[in-house]
Design an enzyme around this catalytic site. Structure first.
Site, PDB file in Angstrom:
ATOM      1  N   ALA A 162       0.868  -1.180   0.000  1.00 17.77           N
ATOM      2  CA  ALA A 162       0.000   0.000   0.000  1.00 17.77           C
ATOM      3  C   ALA A 162       0.904   1.228   0.000  1.00 17.77           C
ATOM      4  CB  ALA A 162      -0.867  -0.014   1.247  1.00 17.77           C
ATOM      5  N   GLY A 166       0.487  -5.061   0.575  1.00 20.89           N
ATOM      6  CA  GLY A 166      -0.670  -5.065  -0.329  1.00 20.89           C
ATOM      7  C   GLY A 166      -0.335  -5.671  -1.680  1.00 20.89           C
ATOM      8  N   GLU A 182      -0.738  -9.248  -1.209  1.00 20.86           N
ATOM      9  CA  GLU A 182      -2.186  -9.521  -1.099  1.00 20.86           C
ATOM     10  C   GLU A 182      -2.855  -9.441  -2.472  1.00 20.86           C
ATOM     11  OE1 GLU A 182      -2.548  -6.493   1.975  1.00 20.86           O
ATOM     12  OE2 GLU A 182      -3.352  -8.011   3.322  1.00 20.86           O
ATOM     13  N   GLU A 190       4.002  -5.547   7.253  1.00 23.96           N
ATOM     14  CA  GLU A 190       3.193  -4.474   7.869  1.00 23.96           C
ATOM     15  C   GLU A 190       3.506  -4.232   9.341  1.00 23.96           C
ATOM     16  OE1 GLU A 190       2.032  -6.676   5.727  1.00 23.96           O
ATOM     17  OE2 GLU A 190       0.568  -5.781   4.365  1.00 23.96           O
TER      18      GLU A 190
END
Ligand code: COA
Length: 256
Positions: A64, A107, A110, A130
């Site tokens: 992210a 992310g 993911e 994270e």
């Protein structure tokens, strides 16, 4: 402004590349909006039967966008329903092959795990770092990684921040194929063409049936599979595929 997502068609496949190279394809809000929009547009296009999603040599995506996250409040994130957008990727009908080279973190990992399968370059590095930022994976990392590689390795990766090499990811069941460093995109395209050549109705049903194995119980999955087989049988594609085999010719599938 350069496009954040590049789309190239080579019917019956399409290649979608994340294009924020300076930020290692960090998944900003704007990039995710563009990506989901392009994927949904291609998904509605019957001529496209498989999609490859990739990044660059250096990074599939490094997570992210940390700058954006740092400026958002929890309630802003909640109201923006940002993570809900990821459900749209899981909901695509068209098979989605992640082509991963370089960093595939947070992310990014993911996102790759939201695809149907992953082709990885030898250079690929997978991780969910994270907790180093004081947060946790929020777009499926704790769930999909655990299902893919098991609790022991998922705990290791998520709690220690350790990155998995492509070979480790292959051995653990996270990726389907590891290919030479320079061949990640070509091999992913070749695989996409193989997938796209099969009966589209059957492919879609088979993909959904495998997802049931991943997401539900064995009994529910078996029931789903049986019904999906009957449905596949009812398709014109099945008639064509079974007849073509007898006639020793290549089938011509119409997705009907
Ligand atoms: N969000 C925003 N920007 C990011 C980013 C992210 N997730 N990951 C990398 N970038 C940016 C860096 O800030 C840097 O920008 P700058 O040149 O303006 O300083 C640029 O991308 C290149 O990254 P850099 O750290 O200089 O490259 P590197 O090769 O030394 O290290 C990584 C690569 C991937 C190990 C490192 O960038 C990193 O740890 N990124 C964060 C990974 C992460 O925690 N992801 C989970 C996010 S929830």
């Amino acid at each position: 402004m350069p496009e954040l997502v590049l789309v190239e068609r080579d019917d019956p496949i399409a290649v979608v590349l994340l294009n924020r190279p300076k930020q290692l394809n960090a998944l900003s809000d704007e990039l995710m909006d563009e990506l989901v929009g392009e994927l949904q547009r291609l998904d509605r296009d019957e001529a496209i039967r498989c999609i490859v999603l990739g990044g660059s040599d250096r990074a599939f995506a490094a997570g992210a966008d940390i700058g954006e996250l740092a400026q958002s409040s929890a309630i802003e994130l909640y109201y923006a329903r940002r993570i809900e957008r990821w459900d749209a990727i899981r909901g695509l009908w068209t098979p989605l092959v992640a082509a991963v080279s370089g960093y595939c973190l947070g992310g990014g990992c993911e996102l790759a795990m939201s695809c149907d399968l992953i082709v990885a370059s030898e250079s690929a590095r997978f991780g969910q770092p994270e907790t180093s930022l004081g947060i946790i994976p929020g777009a499926g990392g704790t769930q999909r990684l655990t299902r893919a590689v098991g609790k022991a390795l998922a705990m290791d990766v998520i709690l220690s921040g350790r990155l998995l090499s492509a070979d480790e990811a292959l051995a653990a069941g996270l990726v389907a194929r590891v290919v030479a460093r320079e061949a990640w995109l070509e091999e992913a395209k070749r695989l996409a063409h193989d997938i796209a050549a099969k009966g589209p109705v059957a492919t879609r049903l088979a993909k959904e049936a495998v997802d049931r194995a991943y997401e539900s119980t064995l009994q529910l999955g078996l029931e789903y599979e049986r019904r999906a087989l009957y449905l596949a049988f009812a398709s014109e594609d099945a008639k064509e595929g079974l007849t073509a085999f007898g006639e020793k010719r290549k089938p011509s599938f119409r997705g009907r």
